[in-house]
Design a protein around this motif. Structure first.
Motif, PDB file in Angstrom:
ATOM      1  N   TYR A  57       0.854  -1.189   0.000  1.00 23.51           N
ATOM      2  CA  TYR A  57       0.000   0.000   0.000  1.00 23.51           C
ATOM      3  C   TYR A  57       0.891   1.241   0.000  1.00 23.51           C
ATOM      4  O   TYR A  57       2.075   1.166   0.354  1.00 23.51           O
ATOM      5  N   PRO A  58       0.339   2.396  -0.388  1.00 24.70           N
ATOM      6  CA  PRO A  58       1.164   3.611  -0.456  1.00 24.70           C
ATOM      7  C   PRO A  58       1.798   4.004   0.873  1.00 24.70           C
ATOM      8  O   PRO A  58       2.897   4.532   0.898  1.00 24.70           O
ATOM      9  N   CYS A  59       1.097   3.797   1.974  1.00 23.64           N
ATOM     10  CA  CYS A  59       1.670   4.020   3.302  1.00 23.64           C
ATOM     11  C   CYS A  59       0.776   3.340   4.320  1.00 23.64           C
ATOM     12  O   CYS A  59      -0.282   2.790   3.981  1.00 23.64           O
ATOM     13  N   HIS A  60       1.190   3.374   5.584  1.00 22.28           N
ATOM     14  CA  HIS A  60       0.463   2.640   6.622  1.00 22.28           C
ATOM     15  C   HIS A  60      -0.975   3.126   6.788  1.00 22.28           C
ATOM     16  O   HIS A  60      -1.849   2.356   7.180  1.00 22.28           O
ATOM     17  N   GLN A  61      -1.240   4.405   6.478  1.00 23.69           N
ATOM     18  CA  GLN A  61      -2.598   4.919   6.677  1.00 23.69           C
ATOM     19  C   GLN A  61      -3.567   4.472   5.582  1.00 23.69           C
ATOM     20  O   GLN A  61      -4.779   4.607   5.741  1.00 23.69           O
ATOM     21  N   PHE A  62      -3.046   3.945   4.478  1.00 26.23           N
ATOM     22  CA  PHE A  62      -3.922   3.427   3.424  1.00 26.23           C
ATOM     23  C   PHE A  62      -4.155   1.921   3.552  1.00 26.23           C
ATOM     24  O   PHE A  62      -4.980   1.371   2.806  1.00 26.23           O
ATOM     25  N   VAL A  63      -3.432   1.271   4.441  1.00 30.38           N
ATOM     26  CA  VAL A  63      -3.549  -0.181   4.567  1.00 30.38           C
ATOM     27  C   VAL A  63      -4.992  -0.565   4.884  1.00 30.38           C
ATOM     28  O   VAL A  63      -5.630   0.003   5.777  1.00 30.38           O
TER      29      VAL A  63
END
Length: 463
Positions: free
Chosen positions: A369-375
Motif C-alpha cells: 500500500y502507499p503508506c500505513h494509513q492506506f492499509v
C-alpha cells in the motif's frame, strides 16, 4: 511571495521562494507590503519607491525613515533574498517524469496489539481486517523487493511497525539479520527503525535496539491522566506507570539521541503544551506530540472551534522551549525542528514523504500500500511481495501529487516546509489525495511560524 508575521516580539519576514528569513524593525516591516508590487515588478529606484510608499498615506514615519527602509528593502531584493521568483514550478513537468526508486518500507510486522488505544487508526492492529503476524518468509521477500527496486541507491530504510512490533520480536530480529546479510553483496546499507508502545520492552530487547536500530519511536501521550485515558490495556487499566521507566531507561541508554517519544493530542487535552513540558520534565530530550486525525464524529476528534486555542498552545510552547534552551535544558520538539540553511532536497520539498512511490507499506501477508494509513483500503492495493507492483497507475497518481497539484498550496507560505501535507489525511477528508486537510494546515502553518521564531531568537541572542 512574502509572508510577514509577529511572534514573541519579533517582526519576521519570510521570502517563500528563496527560503530567506529576515528579522526587521517596525519601519521595514510596515513598508514591505506597500513596496512589494513595485519592487517585484522591477522598479528599483529609491526615490520612486519611496514616493509611492508615502503616497499610500498609511504610515506615520518620517520621510528619512521610509527612505532608509526602502533602501534596505531594495538591497535585499538586489541580493535575491526578497521578492524572489518561483523557480520550481517550471520544472514540475520534468519532476513528474523522473525515475523513482523504492527507498523505504514500513513493515507491518504485527497486525495485533496489547493495548486498546481509543484513537488507533489501525483498530488495535487489525487495519480493517484480520489479526496477523508477518512471517519471516514474507518479510524476507519484502526486503528482497526493496533491494531489487532501489536502483543505485545505497541507503535504504525499513521501519518495523504495527500494531505492536514487539509481539513478533523473533521475526524482527531475523529480518534485521537477513537485511544485514544483503548489504555487502548488493552494496546497500539498511537503516532500521521501530515503533513501540513499550509494554514488552526489556533489557534484552533494549540491547538489540541499541545495536541495530537507527531510531526508535516510543509511544506516550504525556501526563498520566491523558495517556491512560487514551492508551489503556484492553481491560481498561492504564499503561503509563509500566512504560515510563522503560522509556526513560531506553532514552538514557541511547544517550538521549536517535529516538523520540511520540504522543497524540486530542480534543480531551487541548492544553497539549503541558504534555510536552511533562515529557521534558521526565527527562526526554526528543519529543513529538501531534494532533489526532480521525473521524470528526468521534468525541475526541479535533474541531474547527478548537483551532484558536491550539494555535495559542503552539505559541506558548515555543516561548517555553526557547526559555529552556537558553537555560541549558533544551529539548528537540519534532514540529519545531527546521533547517533554514539547507533542509530537504527540492524533490522532497515539492512532493513530501514519497508515499506510493519511494515509500511503501507491507502488510503481514505481503500486500503493498502507499503508506500505513492506506492499509486495508483495497482501492490503494498496489501489489504484493510475490508479483511486485501490479498497479503502476497508483504510483503515477502519487507521483503527480505535489504542492503545485494542490490549488490550496500554491499561495501558502508553508508549502515548501510541509510539502503539501499528508496524502492520507487529504483522502480521508476529501476523498482524493491532491487536496489538503484544512485543520491540519492551520496547525502546520503555526508550527512553521513558531519554529522560525525560535531560530530568530537564538540567532538574535548570538549577535
Amino acid at each position: 511571495m512574502i509572508h510577514q508575521y509577529k511572534n514573541n516580539g519579533y517582526n519576521i519576514v519570510m521570502d517563500v521562494n528563496s527560503g530567506s528569513v529576515h528579522i526587521v524593525d517596525d519601519v521595514v516591516y510596515d513598508v514591505i507590503p506597500l513596496a512589494e508590487q513595485l519592487v517585484s515588478g522591477g522598479i528599483r529606484d529609491v526615490d520612486t519607491v519611496t514616493a509611492a510608499v508615502e503616497a499610500c498615506q498609511k504610515l506615520t514615519y518620517s520621510h528619512d525613515e521610509v527612505r532608509e527602509a526602502v533602501e534596505e528593502i531594495l538591497e535585499l531584493a538586489q541580493d535575491n533574498v526578497l521578492f524572489t521568483e518561483d523557480i520550481y514550478e517550471k520544472y514540475i513537468g520534468n519532476f513528474k517524469q523522473r525515475q523513482t526508486v523504492v527507498k523505504a518500507l514500513c513493515l507491518h510486522i504485527a497486525h495485533d496489539c496489547n493495548l486498546a488505544c481509543q484513537y488507533c487508526f489501525a483498530e488495535e492492529g487489525e487495519y480493517h481486517g484480520r489479526r496477523a503476524l508477518m512471517s519471516f518468509e514474507v518479510g524476507k521477500k519484502a526486503l528482497d523487493f526493496l533491494v531489487a527496486n532501489s536502483g543505485s541507491r545505497v541507503n535504504l530504510e525499513v521501519d518495523f511497525f504495527g500494531g505492536e512490533p514487539l509481539m513478533n520480536w523473533q521475526v524482527v530480529k531475523d529480518l534485521v539479520a537477513y537485511g544485514r546479510s544483503l548489504e555487502e553483496p548488493h552494496n546497500k546499507k539498511f537503516r532500521f527503525t521501530l515503533t513501540t508502545n513499550g509494554v514488552l520492552l526489556n533489557d534484552e530487547i533494549m540491547e538489540f535496539l541499541n545495536k541495530e536500530m537507527s531510531n526508535v519511536v516510543l509511544s506516550i501521550d504525556g501526563r498520566k491522566e491523558v495517556h491512560d485515558r487514551m492508551r489503556p490495556f484492553r481491560g481498561g487499566q492504564g499503561s503509563y506507570d509500566l512504560i515510563v521507566p522503560k522509556f526513560q531507561k531506553l532514552a538514557e541508554s541511547r544517550h538521549q539521541t536517535n529516538y523520540y517519544v511520540r504522543g497524540t493530542f486530542t480534543h480531551n487535552n487541548l492544553d497539549f503544551s503541558e504534555d510536552v513540558k511533562h515529557l521534558a520534565d521526565l527527562g526526554f530530550e526528543q519529543i513529538s506530540v501531534e494532533p489526532v486525525v480521525t473521524d470528526p464524529k468521534e468525541p475526541y476528534a479535533l474541531r474547527p472551534e478548537d483551532v484558536p486555542q491550539l494555535l495559542e498552545e503552539y505559541d506558548k510552547l515555543a516561548v517555553e522551549l526557547l526559555k529552556r534552551q537558553k537555560e541549558g535544558r533544551g529539548v528537540n520538539f519534532f514540529h519545531f525542528m527546521i533547517d533554514l540553511s539547507g533542509g530537504p532536497c527540492v524533490a522532497k520539498r515539492l512532493s513530501g514523504c514519497g508515499s506510493g512511490t519511494e515509500y511503501l507499506a507491507v502488510t503481514p501477508w505481503g500486500d503493498f500500500y502507499p503508506c500505513h494509513q492506506f492499509v486495508g483500503n483495497e482501492k490503494f492495493l498496489m501489489g504484493n511481495v510475490d508479483e511486485g507492483i501490479v498497479r503502476p497507475d497508483i504510483v503515477d497518481e502519487f507521483k503527480c501529487c505535489n504542492v503545485y497539484a494542490k490549488e490550496k498550496c500554491r499561495s501558502c507560505f508553508a508549502k515548501f516546509y510541509c510539502s503539501g501535507g499528508c496524502a492520507a489525511n487529504s483522502y480521508n477528508c476529501h476523498g482524493k489525495i491532491d487536496d489538503v486537510y484544512e485543520l491540519g494546515c492551520e496547525l502546520q502553518k503555526k508550527r512553521v511560524e513558531c519554529a522560525i521564531m525560535i531560530k530568530a531568537a537564538l540567532a538574535d541572542e548570538e549577535e
